[in-house]
Structures are given as structure tokens and as C-alpha cells.
Design a protein around this motif. Structure first.
Motif, PDB file in Angstrom:
ATOM      1  N   GLU A 227      12.699 -13.792  40.075  1.00  0.00           N
ATOM      2  CA  GLU A 227      12.179 -15.151  40.168  1.00  0.00           C
ATOM      3  C   GLU A 227      12.617 -15.921  38.928  1.00  0.00           C
ATOM      4  OE1 GLU A 227       7.790 -17.403  40.052  1.00  0.00           O
ATOM      5  OE2 GLU A 227       7.901 -15.225  40.263  1.00  0.00           O
ATOM      6  N   LEU A 228      13.080 -17.137  39.141  1.00  0.00           N
ATOM      7  CA  LEU A 228      13.261 -18.083  38.048  1.00  0.00           C
ATOM      8  C   LEU A 228      12.216 -19.168  38.251  1.00  0.00           C
ATOM      9  CD1 LEU A 228      17.140 -18.521  37.784  1.00  0.00           C
ATOM     10  CD2 LEU A 228      15.651 -16.947  36.528  1.00  0.00           C
ATOM     11  N   THR A 229      11.534 -19.548  37.176  1.00  0.00           N
ATOM     12  CA  THR A 229      10.423 -20.477  37.303  1.00  0.00           C
ATOM     13  C   THR A 229      10.354 -21.416  36.116  1.00  0.00           C
ATOM     14  OG1 THR A 229       8.047 -20.570  37.806  1.00  0.00           O
ATOM     15  CG2 THR A 229       8.725 -18.956  36.173  1.00  0.00           C
ATOM     16  N   TYR A 230       9.735 -22.559  36.323  1.00  0.00           N
ATOM     17  CA  TYR A 230       9.398 -23.431  35.196  1.00  0.00           C
ATOM     18  C   TYR A 230       7.937 -23.842  35.335  1.00  0.00           C
ATOM     19  CZ  TYR A 230       9.580 -27.742  37.991  1.00  0.00           C
ATOM     20  OH  TYR A 230       9.342 -28.721  38.920  1.00  0.00           O
ATOM     21  N   ARG A 231       7.316 -24.098  34.199  1.00  0.00           N
ATOM     22  CA  ARG A 231       5.902 -24.475  34.180  1.00  0.00           C
ATOM     23  C   ARG A 231       5.763 -25.973  34.428  1.00  0.00           C
ATOM     24  NH1 ARG A 231       3.277 -20.853  29.337  1.00  0.00           N
ATOM     25  NH2 ARG A 231       4.896 -19.254  29.377  1.00  0.00           N
ATOM     26  N   SER A 232       4.909 -26.323  35.376  1.00  0.00           N
ATOM     27  CA  SER A 232       4.670 -27.723  35.695  1.00  0.00           C
ATOM     28  C   SER A 232       3.197 -28.101  35.558  1.00  0.00           C
ATOM     29  CB  SER A 232       5.160 -28.033  37.114  1.00  0.00           C
ATOM     30  OG  SER A 232       4.505 -27.184  38.049  1.00  0.00           O
ATOM     31  N   GLY A 233       2.349 -27.128  35.280  1.00  0.00           N
ATOM     32  CA  GLY A 233       0.922 -27.385  35.171  1.00  0.00           C
ATOM     33  C   GLY A 233       0.546 -28.151  33.919  1.00  0.00           C
ATOM     34  N   THR A 234      -0.451 -28.989  34.052  1.00  0.00           N
ATOM     35  CA  THR A 234      -0.961 -29.732  32.901  1.00  0.00           C
ATOM     36  C   THR A 234      -1.922 -28.839  32.113  1.00  0.00           C
ATOM     37  OG1 THR A 234      -2.894 -30.575  34.082  1.00  0.00           O
ATOM     38  CG2 THR A 234      -0.846 -31.885  34.239  1.00  0.00           C
ATOM     39  N   PRO A 235      -2.189 -29.170  30.864  1.00  0.00           N
ATOM     40  CA  PRO A 235      -3.192 -28.408  30.104  1.00  0.00           C
ATOM     41  C   PRO A 235      -4.552 -28.397  30.808  1.00  0.00           C
ATOM     42  CG  PRO A 235      -1.907 -29.768  28.613  1.00  0.00           C
ATOM     43  CD  PRO A 235      -1.507 -30.160  30.014  1.00  0.00           C
ATOM     44  N   GLU A 236      -4.889 -29.497  31.455  1.00  0.00           N
ATOM     45  CA  GLU A 236      -6.176 -29.570  32.175  1.00  0.00           C
ATOM     46  C   GLU A 236      -6.189 -28.603  33.359  1.00  0.00           C
ATOM     47  OE1 GLU A 236      -5.404 -33.011  29.755  1.00  0.00           O
ATOM     48  OE2 GLU A 236      -4.242 -32.326  31.505  1.00  0.00           O
ATOM     49  N   GLN A 237      -5.104 -28.546  34.104  1.00  0.00           N
ATOM     50  CA  GLN A 237      -5.014 -27.605  35.226  1.00  0.00           C
ATOM     51  C   GLN A 237      -5.118 -26.164  34.733  1.00  0.00           C
ATOM     52  OE1 GLN A 237      -1.248 -29.085  36.748  1.00  0.00           O
ATOM     53  NE2 GLN A 237      -2.253 -29.738  38.652  1.00  0.00           N
ATOM     54  N   MET A 238      -4.419 -25.868  33.656  1.00  0.00           N
ATOM     55  CA  MET A 238      -4.453 -24.502  33.118  1.00  0.00           C
ATOM     56  C   MET A 238      -5.855 -24.145  32.649  1.00  0.00           C
ATOM     57  SD  MET A 238      -1.481 -23.729  33.939  1.00  0.00           S
ATOM     58  CE  MET A 238      -1.581 -22.043  33.379  1.00  0.00           C
ATOM     59  N   GLN A 239      -6.565 -25.085  32.042  1.00  0.00           N
ATOM     60  CA  GLN A 239      -7.931 -24.835  31.604  1.00  0.00           C
ATOM     61  C   GLN A 239      -8.855 -24.637  32.803  1.00  0.00           C
ATOM     62  OE1 GLN A 239      -9.073 -24.359  28.318  1.00  0.00           O
ATOM     63  NE2 GLN A 239     -10.698 -23.493  29.587  1.00  0.00           N
ATOM     64  N   GLN A 240      -8.655 -25.439  33.846  1.00  0.00           N
ATOM     65  CA  GLN A 240      -9.456 -25.284  35.058  1.00  0.00           C
ATOM     66  C   GLN A 240      -9.268 -23.884  35.645  1.00  0.00           C
ATOM     67  OE1 GLN A 240      -8.613 -28.204  38.105  1.00  0.00           O
ATOM     68  NE2 GLN A 240      -9.992 -27.254  39.573  1.00  0.00           N
ATOM     69  N   LEU A 241      -8.038 -23.418  35.685  1.00  0.00           N
ATOM     70  CA  LEU A 241      -7.771 -22.067  36.205  1.00  0.00           C
ATOM     71  C   LEU A 241      -8.392 -20.991  35.315  1.00  0.00           C
ATOM     72  CD1 LEU A 241      -4.090 -22.510  37.372  1.00  0.00           C
ATOM     73  CD2 LEU A 241      -6.122 -22.239  38.814  1.00  0.00           C
ATOM     74  N   ALA A 242      -8.291 -21.175  34.009  1.00  0.00           N
ATOM     75  CA  ALA A 242      -8.896 -20.204  33.092  1.00  0.00           C
ATOM     76  C   ALA A 242     -10.410 -20.168  33.267  1.00  0.00           C
ATOM     77  CB  ALA A 242      -8.534 -20.553  31.644  1.00  0.00           C
ATOM     78  N   ASP A 243     -11.017 -21.327  33.482  1.00  0.00           N
ATOM     79  CA  ASP A 243     -12.476 -21.393  33.630  1.00  0.00           C
ATOM     80  C   ASP A 243     -12.969 -20.659  34.873  1.00  0.00           C
ATOM     81  OD1 ASP A 243     -12.595 -22.911  31.309  1.00  0.00           O
ATOM     82  OD2 ASP A 243     -12.847 -24.832  32.363  1.00  0.00           O
ATOM     83  N   VAL A 244     -12.210 -20.733  35.971  1.00  0.00           N
ATOM     84  CA  VAL A 244     -12.673 -20.115  37.220  1.00  0.00           C
ATOM     85  C   VAL A 244     -12.175 -18.685  37.409  1.00  0.00           C
ATOM     86  CG1 VAL A 244     -12.969 -22.338  38.371  1.00  0.00           C
ATOM     87  CG2 VAL A 244     -10.807 -21.072  38.666  1.00  0.00           C
ATOM     88  N   ALA A 245     -11.248 -18.220  36.560  1.00  0.00           N
ATOM     89  CA  ALA A 245     -10.672 -16.876  36.740  1.00  0.00           C
ATOM     90  C   ALA A 245     -11.734 -15.785  36.811  1.00  0.00           C
ATOM     91  CB  ALA A 245      -9.650 -16.585  35.647  1.00  0.00           C
ATOM     92  N   PRO A 246     -12.712 -15.731  35.894  1.00  0.00           N
ATOM     93  CA  PRO A 246     -13.725 -14.666  35.997  1.00  0.00           C
ATOM     94  C   PRO A 246     -14.555 -14.762  37.280  1.00  0.00           C
ATOM     95  CG  PRO A 246     -13.766 -15.663  33.804  1.00  0.00           C
ATOM     96  CD  PRO A 246     -12.882 -16.511  34.662  1.00  0.00           C
TER      97      PRO A 246
END
Length: 176
Positions: free
Chosen positions: A134-153
Motif C-alpha cells: 500500500e502507498l498512502t498519504y495522510r489527509s486527516g485533520t488534527p481534529e479528526q485524529m483526536q476524535q478517533l483517538a478519543d473513541v478508540a478505547p
């Protein structure tokens, strides 16, 4: 306390050491760093000749391969779908991803994507050993990444009880 600095290398098996090095040099511009060959395994002392290859995957990341000529022909885990096990490499941005897709296709590779995963965009193809890349680039915003981190557990806990996809991050693929 263990303090991991980074992954030193990940190692996979290959059919042919030379073909594998040439593929990663030609298609992904990786530098061939080191080859180690022995007639027995240093950790177990088993008499099993091998060629161990190390390639520079960028920024201190090393991709390694073993060719094992005395072992049965290499296969893959038939109980795991082909899309699951893969090696992902990051590129700078969308332009770099699109240029890579065009270059890989011009060299005769079948490339799937661009796939929008909400916070990353990816293309997929296979190396000569059948490993999915896979080749990939990051497109997520800091807010999106924080939202994902918050709901991961919460997602992990729900999954462990139900084995059904929690909806906390469904927004990642709903717009694609």
C-alpha cells in the motif's frame, strides 16, 4: 521499563532474493542495504541455509526478506483474506500518490485505488512474492485524529463484547 525507539525492521519471506531486491529498487526506489547469508540459523542453530536482505524504506525504517531454499514453497495464510496482510508505505501527499500510481501502472503493475479511507488515501498492488503493498498519504485533520483517538478505547471495548463493527468512526467511509 521497556522504551521502544522505533521498529528496526520487519521481515517477510520471498521466493527469490535477487528478484525481490530488484523489484523494490525499481518500483519503490529503495536502497539495498545489507545481505546476510548463513548455512545455519544463529538463534536456533538449525541447519537451514538462508539469504536475509535489508532494504531502506525511508527515515530509518528497514524492510527485510528471507529466501529459504530448503523450505517448502512459500504460500500465504489461506484463512486470512488477501487484503488483510500488507505493508504500507507513506508518501508526501495526493500528488505524490497519483504520480506513484501512474508510474507503477506504466511499469505494468495492476494498481487498485485511489481508495479514500477518510483520514488517508491509498493505492494497492502486489510484489513478486504475493505480498500486498500500500502507498498512502495522510489527509486527516488534527481534529479528526483526536476524535478517533478519543473513541478508540470505546470501540475496542464494544468490539470485544459484540464482534460487530462499532459506529463511533463510521464517518470515515460514509462519504466515500
Amino acid at each position: 521499563m521497556i522504551n521502544i525507539k522505533q521498529i528496526h525492521h520487519v521481515a517477510y519471506r520471498c521466493h527469490d532474493a535477487k528478484e525481490t531486491v530488484e523489484f523494490y529498487q525499481e518500483y519503490l526506489n529503495m536502497e539495498f542495504l545489507v545481505a546476510i547469508a548463513e548455512d545455519s540459523v544463529p538463534s536456533t542453530k538449525a541447519p537451514d541455509p538462508y539469504m536475509h536482505l535489508f532494504l531502506d524504506a525511508g527515515q530509518g525504517n528497514i524492510l527485510a526478506f528471507f529466501e529459504l531454499p530448503n523450505s517448502p514453497k512459500m504460500g500465504r495464510d489461506e484463512n486470512t483474506p488477501a487484503w488483510v496482510q500488507h505493508i504500507a508505505f507513506e508518501v508526501a501527499d495526493r500528488d505524490a500518490l497519483l504520480a506513484a500510481k501512474e508510474e507503477l501502472e506504466s511499469k505494468g503493475l495492476d494498481v487498485l485505488g485511489v481508495t479514500n479511507h477518510g483520514i488517508i488515501h491509498s493505492i494497492y498492488f502486489f510484489d513478486p512474492n504475493g505480498h500486498r503493498l500500500e502507498l498512502t498519504y495522510r489527509s486527516g485533520t488534527p481534529e479528526q485524529m483526536q476524535q478517533l483517538a478519543d473513541v478508540a478505547p470505546l470501540m475496542l471495548e464494544e468490539w470485544s463484547k459484540t464482534k460487530k463493527a462499532p459506529r463511533h468512526a463510521a464517518w470515515l467511509h460514509e462519504s466515500t
